[in-house]
Design an enzyme around this catalytic site. Structure first.
Site, short mmCIF file in Angstrom:
data_model
loop_
_atom_site.label_atom_id
_atom_site.label_comp_id
_atom_site.label_asym_id
_atom_site.label_seq_id
_atom_site.Cartn_x
_atom_site.Cartn_y
_atom_site.Cartn_z
N GLY A 1 0.81 -1.22 0.00
CA GLY A 1 0.00 0.00 0.00
C GLY A 1 0.83 1.26 0.00
O GLY A 1 2.03 1.23 -0.30
N HIS B 1 2.28 4.48 -4.98
CA HIS B 1 2.98 5.58 -5.67
C HIS B 1 3.25 5.19 -7.12
O HIS B 1 2.87 4.09 -7.55
CB HIS B 1 4.27 5.95 -4.92
N HIS C 1 4.61 1.67 -7.89
CA HIS C 1 3.59 0.61 -7.95
C HIS C 1 2.80 0.71 -9.27
O HIS C 1 2.53 -0.30 -9.92
CB HIS C 1 2.58 0.76 -6.80
N SER D 1 9.40 5.33 -2.88
CA SER D 1 9.17 4.33 -1.84
C SER D 1 8.09 4.83 -0.91
O SER D 1 8.02 6.04 -0.64
CB SER D 1 10.48 4.11 -1.06
N ARG E 1 8.03 4.50 2.12
CA ARG E 1 8.70 5.05 3.32
C ARG E 1 9.13 6.50 3.13
O ARG E 1 9.37 7.19 4.13
CB ARG E 1 9.90 4.20 3.70
P1 AMP Z 1 6.02 -2.39 -1.52
O1 AMP Z 1 4.63 -1.82 -1.46
O2 AMP Z 1 7.08 -1.42 -1.10
O3 AMP Z 1 6.14 -3.74 -0.85
O4 AMP Z 1 6.31 -2.63 -3.06
C1 AMP Z 1 5.46 -3.41 -3.86
C2 AMP Z 1 6.12 -3.66 -5.18
O5 AMP Z 1 6.43 -2.40 -5.81
C3 AMP Z 1 7.45 -4.41 -5.05
O6 AMP Z 1 7.57 -5.32 -6.13
C4 AMP Z 1 8.47 -3.31 -5.18
O7 AMP Z 1 9.72 -3.74 -5.67
C5 AMP Z 1 7.79 -2.38 -6.17
N1 AMP Z 1 8.33 -1.01 -6.06
C6 AMP Z 1 8.47 -0.28 -4.93
N2 AMP Z 1 9.04 0.92 -5.21
C7 AMP Z 1 9.29 0.92 -6.54
C8 AMP Z 1 9.87 1.85 -7.46
N3 AMP Z 1 10.33 3.04 -7.05
N4 AMP Z 1 9.94 1.52 -8.76
C9 AMP Z 1 9.47 0.32 -9.20
N5 AMP Z 1 8.91 -0.61 -8.40
C10 AMP Z 1 8.81 -0.32 -7.09
#
Ligand code: AMP
Length: 281
Positions: A30, A33, A36, A184, A186
């Site tokens: 979630g 951004h 995603h 990210s 975060r």
């Molecule tokens: P997360 O919500 O952070 O667990 O990320 C979900 C998915 O989005 C994971 O496969 C991440 O690698 C991908 N992701 C997160 N940040 C980025 C980014 N800046 N560019 C591309 N993919 C991303």
């Protein structure tokens, strides 16, 4: 966009409404951004049905504070995902995903020895468990993961191979702000001062890459030591790791060899927030 929280209901929907169609899954935690959304774009091109999951997986957090403070923006997430043309949104309940009598733990080897696997014990075992569960519930033909979490991508590739899971894993490029900072969830927690410092992560990765491409006899240890000092000088609290590893088995290299695919990996703390990034050399 159909939204499900119950496993039984999403299963029934997939069985009856998506029969004969290809399904792509984009698992997320979630705080949606553009990173995603870029995965969703790829999913839309490659499959008939795009499913996204939002689940802040407690089993992959080795730090309870990090878990508690993980950004939650569900209302705007739903809007962004609907606008992006997502067909199915799965927001499972933690008690249904992990009933108290869940006995299964995943054990991983080798690919977890370095980088985040070393400094976040148990993290990838938690990631592996939720991914296996999501794949078993949704049965996607393909799933898209970002290279931003490159170690995670490689582990999931190996996991599906080793467990004979019939889901194709697709890696996607890292999406960055203009400043170079990798998007990210975060980042939402960074204050104004930290936001100015954070783009230094990508700057240092580019600097190291340039040095190695110019002269591959450069001592990797020296480059890394210098870069760590620079990061602290720039205002980062602590460097969790800064390493150059092979893409395939994620083992650190002592000397750069242009013939072997490798990446520079970094994790730093800034204002108690842990940020990671990596670049291909
Ligand atoms: P997360 O919500 O952070 O667990 O990320 C979900 C998915 O989005 C994971 O496969 C991440 O690698 C991908 N992701 C997160 N940040 C980025 C980014 N800046 N560019 C591309 N993919 C991303």
């Amino acid at each position: 966009m159909k939204i499900f929280s119950k496993i039984k209901l999403i299963r029934t929907h997939i069985e009856y409404e998506c029969a004969g169609k290809t399904i792509a899954l984009v698992p997320t935690m979630g705080a949606i951004h553009e990173g995603h959304l870029s995965l969703i774009k790829i999913a839309k091109k490659k499959a008939d049905i795009v499913a996204v999951s939002i689940f802040v997986n407690p089993k992959q957090f080795n730090n309870i504070e990090d878990f508690k403070k993980y950004p939650q923006t569900l209302k705007s997430d739903k809007q962004k995902l609907a606008d992006a043309g997502v067909d199915i949104l799965f927001i499972p309940d933690v008690r249904e995903i992990y009933p108290q009598d869940c006995l299964v733990m995943v054990k991983l080897e080798k690919l977890t020895e370095n980088l985040c696997g070393k400094t976040r014990p148990g993290h990838f075992e938690g990631v592996a468990l939720i991914i296996i569960k999501l794949f078993n519930i949704i049965k996607p033909d393909l799933a898209i993961f970002g290279e931003k979490d490159f170690q995670q991508l490689q582990i999931i590739r190996k996991l599906t191979e080793d467990l004979n899971i019939n889901t194709k894993i697709i890696g996607a490029n890292t999406i960055r702000e203009k400043s170079g900072l990798a998007l990210s969830s975060r980042n939402l927690r960074l204050d104004k001062k930290s936001r100015k410092i954070a783009p230094g992560i990508y700057q240092i990765l580019k600097q190291i890459r340039e040095k190695l491409l110019k002269d591959n006899n450069y001592s990797i240890k020296l480059i890394i030591d210098e870069a760590k000092k620079e990061l602290i000088k720039a205002g980062f609290e602590r460097v969790d790791y800064l390493e150059i590893c092979t893409e395939n088995d994620l083992q650190p290299i002592k000397k750069f060899d242009p013939k072997i695919k490798s990446r520079i990996f970094i994790a730093v703390y800034l204002n108690q927030i842990r940020l990671i990034d990596n670049v291909k050399i």
